[in-house]
Scaffold this active site. Structure first.
Site, PDB file in Angstrom:
ATOM      1  N   GLU A 194      19.001 -48.597 -48.075  1.00  0.00           N
ATOM      2  CA  GLU A 194      19.086 -47.291 -47.409  1.00  0.00           C
ATOM      3  C   GLU A 194      17.716 -46.619 -47.376  1.00  0.00           C
ATOM      4  O   GLU A 194      17.136 -46.351 -48.428  1.00  0.00           O
ATOM      5  CB  GLU A 194      20.062 -46.373 -48.141  1.00  0.00           C
ATOM      6  CG  GLU A 194      21.483 -46.888 -48.260  1.00  0.00           C
ATOM      7  CD  GLU A 194      22.307 -46.015 -49.187  1.00  0.00           C
ATOM      8  OE1 GLU A 194      22.645 -44.889 -48.788  1.00  0.00           O
ATOM      9  OE2 GLU A 194      22.583 -46.460 -50.327  1.00  0.00           O
ATOM     10  N   ASN A 208      24.399 -40.053 -50.340  1.00  0.00           N
ATOM     11  CA  ASN A 208      24.264 -40.220 -51.776  1.00  0.00           C
ATOM     12  C   ASN A 208      25.012 -39.114 -52.528  1.00  0.00           C
ATOM     13  O   ASN A 208      26.027 -38.627 -52.034  1.00  0.00           O
ATOM     14  CB  ASN A 208      22.792 -40.325 -52.188  1.00  0.00           C
ATOM     15  CG  ASN A 208      22.575 -41.420 -53.223  1.00  0.00           C
ATOM     16  OD1 ASN A 208      23.030 -41.290 -54.355  1.00  0.00           O
ATOM     17  ND2 ASN A 208      21.908 -42.490 -52.833  1.00  0.00           N
ATOM     18  N   ARG A 209      24.498 -38.671 -53.676  1.00  0.00           N
ATOM     19  CA  ARG A 209      25.291 -37.824 -54.569  1.00  0.00           C
ATOM     20  C   ARG A 209      24.762 -36.397 -54.665  1.00  0.00           C
ATOM     21  O   ARG A 209      23.569 -36.163 -54.556  1.00  0.00           O
ATOM     22  CB  ARG A 209      25.357 -38.463 -55.968  1.00  0.00           C
ATOM     23  CG  ARG A 209      26.098 -39.783 -55.967  1.00  0.00           C
ATOM     24  CD  ARG A 209      25.962 -40.560 -57.256  1.00  0.00           C
ATOM     25  NE  ARG A 209      26.790 -41.770 -57.196  1.00  0.00           N
ATOM     26  CZ  ARG A 209      26.390 -42.936 -56.679  1.00  0.00           C
ATOM     27  NH1 ARG A 209      25.157 -43.061 -56.209  1.00  0.00           N
ATOM     28  NH2 ARG A 209      27.209 -43.957 -56.635  1.00  0.00           N
ATOM     29  N   ASP A 216      20.996 -49.794 -58.533  1.00  0.00           N
ATOM     30  CA  ASP A 216      21.567 -48.763 -57.652  1.00  0.00           C
ATOM     31  C   ASP A 216      20.645 -47.562 -57.802  1.00  0.00           C
ATOM     32  O   ASP A 216      20.980 -46.557 -58.424  1.00  0.00           O
ATOM     33  CB  ASP A 216      23.002 -48.420 -58.040  1.00  0.00           C
ATOM     34  CG  ASP A 216      23.724 -47.631 -56.947  1.00  0.00           C
ATOM     35  OD1 ASP A 216      23.067 -47.295 -55.930  1.00  0.00           O
ATOM     36  OD2 ASP A 216      24.928 -47.351 -57.092  1.00  0.00           O
ATOM     37  N   HIS A 238      24.241 -47.199 -43.977  1.00  0.00           N
ATOM     38  CA  HIS A 238      24.735 -47.832 -45.210  1.00  0.00           C
ATOM     39  C   HIS A 238      25.176 -49.261 -44.899  1.00  0.00           C
ATOM     40  O   HIS A 238      26.365 -49.564 -44.820  1.00  0.00           O
ATOM     41  CB  HIS A 238      25.883 -47.015 -45.786  1.00  0.00           C
ATOM     42  CG  HIS A 238      26.117 -47.226 -47.251  1.00  0.00           C
ATOM     43  ND1 HIS A 238      26.857 -48.270 -47.742  1.00  0.00           N
ATOM     44  CD2 HIS A 238      25.699 -46.529 -48.338  1.00  0.00           C
ATOM     45  CE1 HIS A 238      26.904 -48.202 -49.061  1.00  0.00           C
ATOM     46  NE2 HIS A 238      26.202 -47.156 -49.447  1.00  0.00           N
TER      47      HIS A 238
END
Length: 387
Positions: free
Chosen positions: A350, A96-97, A278, A202
């Protein structure tokens, strides 16, 4: 050619107990075929990205369908020709981020403290890191540690300093197909120095295999999660949580995923000017002893139940999968290759930890691992047919 001597520590450090385990360079595109002992499921994998390329289970008529998106040409998983789409790999070292691509050890709010690390800012015009940077685990050639007719273990050595992360990390992922269409996934890692680790699989799913429809209206989900991690327009967590009550994010009662997508438009849950999902939900009460997430197709009759030791769930409803400048050819089994995958026609599911907790110390998780604290991720995917 053998990998460096450090590789021989990998089976021991990760607790692999197979009688004979050898770590050799592998052809990154050599397809590994697995079949459940009772023939209830089949799957293909490649060492590149430790990627799942195909997954077949039976539908309500007894026919096998490949319900995993991907490429028929396995070299496309590496190619820039079709873009970096994260079809089926392990993502890491940090999934992820990461806000601004920075973090500190110890963790501080938005990397405001000392001992700051910088990793590539490979998304949103250089404002954040995504899935481990430019060369994440999805872009690495893993090696085959062990294989049987129904299981395979892939291993990876992630060197100190790679993509800016501290410490060398040794990683193994085991995929095992078991009776009654059960897919068990186990990830283990250990690091030579303190470093953030968050892994996930993923995988893009369409439980109809595009045979009955090209949308998610027939995909129904149910899971007990009353909170979602709040994010900004670039999907970066801000440290707050959203109460799902009365919102399109509430799946505590079963409902259609596709039927809920348009309801998200006023809220932009999936980012600025985006319609769909998302988002990361926090499971309310994951005791790890039964399914915490269920999704099924009213068309094919295929159902998926997930058991996991992870505290959160990310769902991406394929809001941006179609790019008119770079359409993704479908597998032949999905009606390709002349047609492409359309928007809102698939799901990424996920199992993972709290997003960007390495910039939000108020989140109740510790994502820093090291020599005395190994990392473990477990999930069991059980496929069945609706009665």
């Amino acid at each position: 050619m053998r990998l460096p001597n450090l590789a021989y520590r990998l089976p021991i450090l990760l607790g692999l107990t197979h009688a004979a385990v050898a770590l050799w360079d592998s052809d990154p595109f050599q397809v590994v075929n697995l079949t459940a002992p009772d023939g209830s499921a089949r799957a293909n994998f490649i060492p590149y990205g430790a990627t799942a390329t195909n997954f077949w289970v039976q539908d309500k008529t007894g026919n096998f369908r490949d319900i995993l998106l991907g490429y028929d040409n396995v070299t496309w998983y590496e190619s820039e020709e079709v873009g970096r789409n994260f079809f089926g790999p392990i993502v890491g070292r940090y999934a992820n981020r990461i806000r601004n691509g920075t973090f500190t050890i110890p963790v501080t709010k938005n990397a405001s403290g000392p001992n700051k690390y910088q990793v590539p800012e490979n998304e949103h015009n250089g404002t954040n890191s995504l899935h481990g940077g430019e060369i994440g685990y999805d872009r690495r050639p893993w090696s085959v540690l062990y294989k049987t007719a129904n299981a395979v273990t892939f291993g990876l050595i992630d060197p100190d300093g790679e993509q800016g992360f501290p410490g060398t990390v040794l990683v193994a992922v085991t995929y095992a197909l078991e009776a009654e269409a059960t897919w068990k996934i186990s990830m283990n890692a250990i690091a030579t120095a303190e470093t953030p680790i968050m892994l996930s699989g993923h995988h893009f799913w369409n439980l109809d295999a595009y045979q009955d429809s090209e949308d998610l209206l027939g995909h129904v989900a149910q899971f007990d999660a009353s909170r979602v991690i709040a994010t900004d327009g670039n999907l970066i967590p801000n440290g707050e949580l959203i109460d799902v009550t009365g919102t399109p994010l509430d799946f505590r009662e079963a409902k259609s995923i596709g039927g809920s997508i348009n309801d998200t438009e006023p809220f932009a849950y999936c980012g600025t000017d985006c319609v769909g999902f998302d988002n990361a939900w926090i499971y309310d009460n994951n005791l790890e002893d039964g399914p915490v997430f269920s999704v099924w197709s009213t068309n094919s009759g295929i159902k998926l139940d997930v058991i996991t030791n992870q505290p959160a769930l990310q769902i991406y409803s394929c809001n941006g999968i179609f790019n008119p400048d770079l359409p993704i050819p479908r597998k032949a089994a999905h009606g390709g290759p002349l047609s492409s995958y359309p928007q809102h026609s698939c799901l990424v599911i996920e199992q993972e930890s709290w997003l960007d907790a390495i910039n939000n110390p108020e989140f109740p998780v510790d994502q820093i691992y090291g020599p005395t604290r190994p990392y473990n991720w477990e999930a069991t995917y059980v496929f069945s047919v609706l009665e």
